[in-house]
Design a protein around this motif. Structure first.
Motif, PDB file in Angstrom:
ATOM      1  N   LEU A 287       6.463  21.030   5.112  1.00 53.93           N
ATOM      2  CA  LEU A 287       5.711  20.156   6.017  1.00 53.93           C
ATOM      3  C   LEU A 287       4.346  19.875   5.405  1.00 53.93           C
ATOM      4  CD1 LEU A 287       5.451  18.713   8.771  1.00 53.93           C
ATOM      5  CD2 LEU A 287       4.512  20.849   9.674  1.00 53.93           C
ATOM      6  N   PHE A 288       4.039  18.572   5.220  1.00 49.58           N
ATOM      7  CA  PHE A 288       2.805  18.172   4.561  1.00 49.58           C
ATOM      8  C   PHE A 288       2.042  17.191   5.446  1.00 49.58           C
ATOM      9  CE2 PHE A 288       5.585  19.577   1.246  1.00 49.58           C
ATOM     10  CZ  PHE A 288       4.762  20.174   0.300  1.00 49.58           C
ATOM     11  N   ALA A 289       0.715  17.230   5.336  1.00 46.30           N
ATOM     12  CA  ALA A 289      -0.162  16.283   6.011  1.00 46.30           C
ATOM     13  C   ALA A 289      -0.984  15.534   4.974  1.00 46.30           C
ATOM     14  CB  ALA A 289      -1.079  17.005   6.988  1.00 46.30           C
ATOM     15  N   ASP A 290      -1.117  14.218   5.171  1.00 47.72           N
ATOM     16  CA  ASP A 290      -1.948  13.376   4.316  1.00 47.72           C
ATOM     17  C   ASP A 290      -3.051  12.739   5.156  1.00 47.72           C
ATOM     18  OD1 ASP A 290      -0.439  13.818   2.043  1.00 47.72           O
ATOM     19  OD2 ASP A 290       0.880  12.112   2.407  1.00 47.72           O
ATOM     20  N   ILE A 291      -4.262  12.742   4.623  1.00 48.91           N
ATOM     21  CA  ILE A 291      -5.388  12.005   5.199  1.00 48.91           C
ATOM     22  C   ILE A 291      -5.881  11.072   4.107  1.00 48.91           C
ATOM     23  CG2 ILE A 291      -7.668  12.144   6.250  1.00 48.91           C
ATOM     24  CD1 ILE A 291      -6.989  14.994   7.104  1.00 48.91           C
ATOM     25  N   VAL A 292      -5.825   9.737   4.381  1.00 48.48           N
ATOM     26  CA  VAL A 292      -6.080   8.755   3.322  1.00 48.48           C
ATOM     27  C   VAL A 292      -7.117   7.734   3.798  1.00 48.48           C
ATOM     28  CG1 VAL A 292      -5.030   7.204   1.633  1.00 48.48           C
ATOM     29  CG2 VAL A 292      -3.633   8.984   2.712  1.00 48.48           C
ATOM     30  N   PRO A 293      -8.405   7.977   3.563  1.00 46.52           N
ATOM     31  CA  PRO A 293      -9.409   6.933   3.820  1.00 46.52           C
ATOM     32  C   PRO A 293      -9.468   5.971   2.639  1.00 46.52           C
ATOM     33  CG  PRO A 293     -10.485   8.968   3.136  1.00 46.52           C
ATOM     34  CD  PRO A 293      -9.004   9.266   3.195  1.00 46.52           C
ATOM     35  N   GLU A 294      -9.804   4.707   2.957  1.00 50.53           N
ATOM     36  CA  GLU A 294      -9.760   3.667   1.925  1.00 50.53           C
ATOM     37  C   GLU A 294     -10.772   2.578   2.225  1.00 50.53           C
ATOM     38  OE1 GLU A 294      -5.876   2.023   0.271  1.00 50.53           O
ATOM     39  OE2 GLU A 294      -6.500   0.413   1.617  1.00 50.53           O
ATOM     40  N   LEU A 295     -11.336   2.015   1.164  1.00 46.54           N
ATOM     41  CA  LEU A 295     -12.219   0.856   1.265  1.00 46.54           C
ATOM     42  C   LEU A 295     -11.569  -0.281   0.468  1.00 46.54           C
ATOM     43  CD1 LEU A 295     -14.915   0.069   2.539  1.00 46.54           C
ATOM     44  CD2 LEU A 295     -16.052   0.724   0.401  1.00 46.54           C
ATOM     45  N   HIS A 296     -11.283  -1.397   1.155  1.00 47.70           N
ATOM     46  CA  HIS A 296     -10.536  -2.510   0.579  1.00 47.70           C
ATOM     47  C   HIS A 296     -11.473  -3.708   0.412  1.00 47.70           C
ATOM     48  CE1 HIS A 296      -7.063  -5.647   1.153  1.00 47.70           C
ATOM     49  NE2 HIS A 296      -7.488  -5.586  -0.090  1.00 47.70           N
ATOM     50  N   PHE A 297     -11.451  -4.329  -0.778  1.00 44.24           N
ATOM     51  CA  PHE A 297     -12.263  -5.519  -1.062  1.00 44.24           C
ATOM     52  C   PHE A 297     -11.314  -6.683  -1.368  1.00 44.24           C
ATOM     53  CE2 PHE A 297     -14.520  -1.715  -2.302  1.00 44.24           C
ATOM     54  CZ  PHE A 297     -15.808  -1.898  -1.815  1.00 44.24           C
ATOM     55  N   PRO A 298     -10.851  -7.432  -0.340  1.00 50.82           N
ATOM     56  CA  PRO A 298      -9.878  -8.511  -0.585  1.00 50.82           C
ATOM     57  C   PRO A 298     -10.544  -9.812  -1.016  1.00 50.82           C
ATOM     58  CG  PRO A 298     -10.246  -8.229   1.772  1.00 50.82           C
ATOM     59  CD  PRO A 298     -11.071  -7.179   1.088  1.00 50.82           C
ATOM     60  N   ARG A 299      -9.904 -10.512  -1.934  1.00 54.81           N
ATOM     61  CA  ARG A 299     -10.425 -11.793  -2.407  1.00 54.81           C
ATOM     62  C   ARG A 299     -10.478 -12.816  -1.284  1.00 54.81           C
ATOM     63  NH1 ARG A 299     -10.394 -14.626  -7.468  1.00 54.81           N
ATOM     64  NH2 ARG A 299     -10.266 -16.884  -7.174  1.00 54.81           N
ATOM     65  N   GLU A 300      -9.458 -12.782  -0.408  1.00 52.30           N
ATOM     66  CA  GLU A 300      -9.378 -13.776   0.669  1.00 52.30           C
ATOM     67  C   GLU A 300     -10.552 -13.685   1.631  1.00 52.30           C
ATOM     68  OE1 GLU A 300      -6.456 -11.181   3.603  1.00 52.30           O
ATOM     69  OE2 GLU A 300      -5.628 -12.802   2.370  1.00 52.30           O
ATOM     70  N   SER A 301     -11.272 -12.565   1.635  1.00 48.21           N
ATOM     71  CA  SER A 301     -12.457 -12.398   2.492  1.00 48.21           C
ATOM     72  C   SER A 301     -13.731 -12.347   1.664  1.00 48.21           C
ATOM     73  CB  SER A 301     -12.330 -11.124   3.334  1.00 48.21           C
ATOM     74  OG  SER A 301     -11.183 -11.153   4.143  1.00 48.21           O
ATOM     75  N   ASP A 302     -13.686 -12.968   0.474  1.00 47.73           N
ATOM     76  CA  ASP A 302     -14.842 -12.979  -0.426  1.00 47.73           C
ATOM     77  C   ASP A 302     -15.288 -11.566  -0.780  1.00 47.73           C
ATOM     78  OD1 ASP A 302     -14.961 -15.781  -0.507  1.00 47.73           O
ATOM     79  OD2 ASP A 302     -16.122 -15.823   1.352  1.00 47.73           O
TER      80      ASP A 302
END
Length: 326
Positions: A287-302
């Motif tokens: 049994l495993f737990a993942d915590i995944v924070p992320e910062l996304h820089f999409p082109r479609e939103s400049d």
């Protein structure tokens, strides 16, 4: 099953008391008593089912050889800035029949590489089910060359059908190689696949993985993915820099910087990601737990940044409890 998954979520959310944790589990006694009999029953079913099918097509060795069949299931909660919260239940499986022939292997799996969509749809890989069609299971035969990829190119030829209506036949070729770069600690691995599905046409993908250990618990990797699919007729590429840090026997953390691009004639970068993934073995390597924070820089939103966060539990039903699921 739903009752057990709810209990696991409650346990993850805050009922885990450090005083109750032992060397191989973080779960309180009541949660362990729920999980243990369930895991044993389902694991026996997965192992027995795969070996029975293998015995029908294969040899008497089916009861003793190593079998890579597994079932993975667990809930996933995702939040993305501007999109709110979503939940999903991940289900992945693979039935392996290793003795069907000396080099011919019957395989049934739920998540082939070809089902994962474009690199843009896959994004950073934060979500286990992102943009994937749950009707992508395949059944087929793989012919394996008995070559060590550290010494020669190791090739695999496969053919079969996608298990949905109308049935979708496929053919694919996979080739792998692993090099040690001189006397240095660097290693370079190459994974390449050419596929044809009747309903989707041709696709080609290659992955190059250059890495080296920095210390006993740290490993640095540079990954390059290139993919072309006839449906989109666009060449896509993804560059990843990863630093993997094994904190202790049961915890690890990964820091990643990811860039996605497309096209050859007019190349452009479409997305950037900064991501951290913390993974914890909650209970006895099942049994495993993942915590995944992320910062996304999409082109479609400049390239305006958007925060994302994923919480995921995964329970593995696999006979080999010594397998490293990190």
């Amino acid at each position: 099953m739903k009752k057990t998954l709810c209990l696991l979520l409650v346990s993850l959310a805050g009922t885990i008391a450090p005083a109750q944790a032992t060397e191989d589990t973080d779960l309180p006694v009541w949660a362990e008593e729920e999980i243990t009999p369930l895991h044993e029953r389902v694991t026996n079913w997965v192992d027995t089912t795969s070996r029975s099918i293998d015995g029908f097509f294969g040899t008497e060795k089916h009861l003793s050889v190593e079998n890579e069949s597994y079932l993975r299931i667990g809930p996933e909660i995702d939040w993305m800035e501007g999109d709110g919260v979503s939940t999903d239940l991940n289900l992945r499986y693979r039935l392996d029949m290793p003795t069907a022939e000396e080099r011919l292997r019957l395989i049934i799996e739920s998540d082939p590489e070809e089902s994962q969509g474009t690199l843009a749809e896959q994004g950073s890989g934060r979500l286990a089910n992102d943009q994937r069609d749950n009707r992508t299971s395949i059944a087929g035969l793989d012919w394996l060359e008995s070559r060590d990829k550290r010494e020669n190119w190791s090739n695999r030829f496969g053919a079969g059908i996608r298990l949905r209506l109308p049935l979708d036949p496929y053919v694919r070729f996979t080739s792998e190689r692993l090099w040690s770069l001189g006397k240095s600690p660097w290693q370079l691995e190459s994974h390449n696949r050419l596929s044809w599905f009747n309903n989707e046409g041709y696709s080609a993908r290659t992955r190059w993985d250059l890495g080296r250990p920095l210390s006993q618990g740290r490993h640095l990797r540079f990954l390059t993915h290139i993919q072309w699919r006839e449906e989109e007729d666009t060449l896509e590429y993804r560059e990843i820099v990863e630093l993997n840090h094994r904190l202790n026997k049961r915890s690890a953390i990964r820091y990643s910087a990811i860039a996605l691009g497309e096209s050859v004639s007019n190349p452009r970068m479409t997305d950037y990601y900064l991501q951290t993934r913390y993974r914890r073995d909650l209970h006895k390597n099942i049994l495993f737990a993942d915590i995944v924070p992320e910062l996304h820089f999409p082109r479609e939103s400049d390239y305006d940044p958007r925060w994302g966060m994923t919480l995921r539990l995964e329970m593995y039903f696999h006979r080999d409890l010594n397998r490293d699921f990190f």
